[in-house]
Write a protein that holds these residues in place. Structure first.
Motif, PDB file in Angstrom:
ATOM      1  N   ILE A 190     -15.555 -30.152  36.525  1.00  0.00           N
ATOM      2  CA  ILE A 190     -14.989 -31.263  37.291  1.00  0.00           C
ATOM      3  C   ILE A 190     -13.631 -30.891  37.891  1.00  0.00           C
ATOM      4  O   ILE A 190     -13.389 -31.150  39.082  1.00  0.00           O
ATOM      5  CB  ILE A 190     -14.911 -32.532  36.431  1.00  0.00           C
ATOM      6  N   PRO A 191     -12.706 -30.265  37.129  1.00  0.00           N
ATOM      7  CA  PRO A 191     -11.445 -29.851  37.772  1.00  0.00           C
ATOM      8  C   PRO A 191     -11.665 -28.891  38.934  1.00  0.00           C
ATOM      9  O   PRO A 191     -10.968 -28.979  39.959  1.00  0.00           O
ATOM     10  CB  PRO A 191     -10.671 -29.182  36.629  1.00  0.00           C
ATOM     11  N   GLU A 192     -12.638 -27.998  38.820  1.00  0.00           N
ATOM     12  CA  GLU A 192     -12.928 -27.081  39.927  1.00  0.00           C
ATOM     13  C   GLU A 192     -13.483 -27.838  41.132  1.00  0.00           C
ATOM     14  O   GLU A 192     -13.129 -27.542  42.278  1.00  0.00           O
ATOM     15  CB  GLU A 192     -13.909 -26.005  39.460  1.00  0.00           C
TER      16      GLU A 192
ATOM     17  N   ILE B 159     -17.870 -38.339  39.995  1.00  0.00           N
ATOM     18  CA  ILE B 159     -18.009 -37.893  38.603  1.00  0.00           C
ATOM     19  C   ILE B 159     -19.170 -38.555  37.875  1.00  0.00           C
ATOM     20  O   ILE B 159     -19.605 -38.064  36.829  1.00  0.00           O
ATOM     21  CB  ILE B 159     -16.709 -38.109  37.806  1.00  0.00           C
ATOM     22  N   HIS B 160     -19.710 -39.666  38.398  1.00  0.00           N
ATOM     23  CA  HIS B 160     -20.829 -40.340  37.742  1.00  0.00           C
ATOM     24  C   HIS B 160     -22.187 -39.909  38.277  1.00  0.00           C
ATOM     25  O   HIS B 160     -23.216 -40.477  37.906  1.00  0.00           O
ATOM     26  CB  HIS B 160     -20.690 -41.859  37.874  1.00  0.00           C
TER      27      HIS B 160
ATOM     28  N   ARG C  88     -21.015 -29.366  34.124  1.00  0.00           N
ATOM     29  CA  ARG C  88     -20.778 -28.435  35.224  1.00  0.00           C
ATOM     30  C   ARG C  88     -21.812 -28.710  36.298  1.00  0.00           C
ATOM     31  O   ARG C  88     -23.006 -28.660  36.051  1.00  0.00           O
ATOM     32  CB  ARG C  88     -20.875 -26.977  34.749  1.00  0.00           C
ATOM     33  N   PHE C  89     -21.330 -29.013  37.481  1.00  0.00           N
ATOM     34  CA  PHE C  89     -22.199 -29.236  38.620  1.00  0.00           C
ATOM     35  C   PHE C  89     -22.461 -27.904  39.303  1.00  0.00           C
ATOM     36  O   PHE C  89     -21.562 -27.314  39.897  1.00  0.00           O
ATOM     37  CB  PHE C  89     -21.551 -30.203  39.612  1.00  0.00           C
ATOM     38  N   ARG C  90     -23.684 -27.404  39.184  1.00  0.00           N
ATOM     39  CA  ARG C  90     -24.046 -26.098  39.756  1.00  0.00           C
ATOM     40  C   ARG C  90     -23.047 -25.018  39.335  1.00  0.00           C
ATOM     41  O   ARG C  90     -22.688 -24.125  40.108  1.00  0.00           O
ATOM     42  CB  ARG C  90     -24.109 -26.184  41.276  1.00  0.00           C
ATOM     43  N   GLY C  91     -22.597 -25.103  38.083  1.00  0.00           N
ATOM     44  CA  GLY C  91     -21.692 -24.094  37.547  1.00  0.00           C
ATOM     45  C   GLY C  91     -20.218 -24.421  37.695  1.00  0.00           C
ATOM     46  O   GLY C  91     -19.378 -23.724  37.111  1.00  0.00           O
TER      47      GLY C  91
END
Length: 470
Positions: free
Chosen positions: A104-106, A267-268, A98-101
């Motif tokens: 990836i789909p979000e 994504i990387h 989770r990037f900052r919550g």
């Protein structure tokens, strides 16, 4: 003037000049409120709030215990030890990164996209990683504009890259070039002049923005020197986004491949702080080494076969499997091949992860891209079949804690399909992306004043004594 100097000057001028074409701008770059789209200004307003939050939290809970350390953890690569603070992302064993919550789909849904595109722009993710907020289209466009303006690389770095022997691995060239660009470090210069600690984060920010802007050009020169006869890449086009410019400089113009690059470079970027590249950047940076030196160290870790090189190993294994079995195979034939692989003491590359306990969402978004753009590609169909067969076998074998595929199980197949077949280069692309995550985190390291990292170590006799062993 010698011919070599003339060639170098010509290359430099091509790299550092702007396109004079008449393309319609990719983004509406005019903005009503400059401070709203200037990342540094936004960050400057956020940092005092975060500094206060962390100070109050440490004052109240600084002595609270957050876990325990076992002997197995110490001998087992510090797996599971809670010992780092990384603001940019958290890896959940079940949900993935989770990037900052945001999952990836979000992120795919919420982050700004290029006009007509469907995949998120890495510029938008960088804004999110730095600020914790989903950016507007204008804010992402402002990052694009700023990176394009900072993309010029020093002539001495071009000279160095053009003189590297072909036998030097692309990642070694990449790391060396990043180290050499330390000549441009604003942080190192200001530190030598006695700058106040309160300015560290600003200087780290400036270096990070400069470095990220320059990476596609450096990476493209390496690619073209090794695989395209040394022909110089196209200059930065200020009407194109970061991923699009990188794709063009590599020598590709397929719009679908540009979209894949936007997804790949998003994504990387980050996978919380404990992986080798992120931890290395944090560790070296904690000594107040500038962002160029810190990121170069991270690249050296990323180059390892147990980290960034894994996607290359997966593709090699999958290609050999395809050649060995030949054409389309039944599920039973594939099962037999997998079982023979496991019984011989080998592993299935791309399956299993140190933290994840379900299919990596980074794998899934690449799979969805492939289902849309290349559903009938033979190598993708084989990857899908492996995904269908392998997890059940690993569960039956009973050794793997996580029988599901990770990101490395898929990325190489997509790059092969669009013609980027030079596997030795794949980790360089990973490195270009990973810069966004580790440097965003490094900015916050300096903003929060995190100290030099120095955990306590023991030798085996002292550890035995500590736990009361005979």
């Amino acid at each position: 003037m010698s011919s070599s100097v003339l060639v170098l000057r010509n290359i430099s001028q091509r790299l550092l000049s702007s396109h004079q074409n008449t393309l319609v701008p990719l983004f509406p770059l005019g903005c009503r409120h400059k401070s709203d789209v200037n990342l540094k200004d936004v960050l400057a307003s956020l940092i005092p709030e975060k500094q206060k939050e962390v100070a109050e939290f440490r004052k109240t809970h600084g002595k609270s215990k957050v876990g325990e350390v076992t002997v197995d953890m110490m001998y087992g690569g510090m797996r599971g030890i809670r010992g780092l603070v990384t603001e940019t992302s958290v890896l959940d064993p079940d949900e993935g990164i989770r990037f900052r919550g945001y999952s990836i789909p979000e992120c795919q849904k919420l982050l700004p996209k290029a006009p007509g595109g469907e995949e998120p722009l890495p510029e938008g993710l960088f804004w999110l990683l730095v600020t914790g907020n989903i950016p507007t289209q204008e804010q992402a466009a402002a990052i694009t504009k700023e990176w394009n303006e900072r993309a010029e690389i020093p002539n001495h770095v071009i000279t160095m890259l053009n003189n590297f022997p072909d036998r030097l691995h692309p990642m070694s060239q990449f790391s060396a070039a990043v180290t050499a660009m330390n000549s441009e470090s604003k942080f190192a210069k200001a530190y030598s002049e006695g700058v106040n600690k309160s300015k560290y984060w600003e200087l780290c920010y400036e270096d990070s923005m400069d470095l990220i802007a320059k990476l596609p050009t450096v990476a493209a020169i390496i690619y073209r020197n090794l695989y395209k006869g040394g022909s110089p890449p196209e200059p930065i086009d200020k009407k194109k986004d970061w991923s699009w410019n990188y794709t063009t400089m590599l020598g590709f113009d397929n719009p679908d491949f540009v979209e894949l690059m936007r997804l790949y470079l998003t994504i990387h970027t980050d996978h919380e702080g404990g992986n080798v590249s992120a931890h290395t950047c944090h560790l070296v940076g904690s000594a107040l080494s500038d962002p160029y030196l810190s990121f170069a160290a991270a690249l050296n870790g990323l180059a390892g076969p147990l980290h960034g090189l894994a996607n290359q190993e997966v593709l090699v294994w999958t290609t050999k499997l395809q050649q060995s079995l030949g054409g389309e195979v039944s599920d039973q034939q594939l099962r037999d091949f997998i079982w023979n692989t496991l019984k011989s003491g080998q592993v299935v590359p791309g399956y299993g992860h140190a933290v994840l306990r379900k299919t990596d969402p980074r794998y899934m978004c690449q799979r969805e891209f492939a289902l849309k753009h290349l559903p009938n590609d033979p190598l993708f169909k084989l990857v899908s079949q492996i995904y269908k067969v392998v997890p059940d076998i690993l569960i039956e074998q009973g050794k793997a804690k996580n029988p599901w595929p990770n990101v490395d199980a898929h990325s190489g197949v997509l790059l092969q399909y669009y013609g980027l077949k030079e596997m030795n280069y794949y980790t360089v692309m990973f490195g270009v992306s990973r810069a966004l995550g580790v440097l965003a985190s490094l900015i916050w390291d300096r903003a929060l004043g995190l100290p030099i990292e120095r955990p306590k170590s023991f030798d085996t006799p002292h550890l035995k004594k500590l736990v009361g062993a005979q």
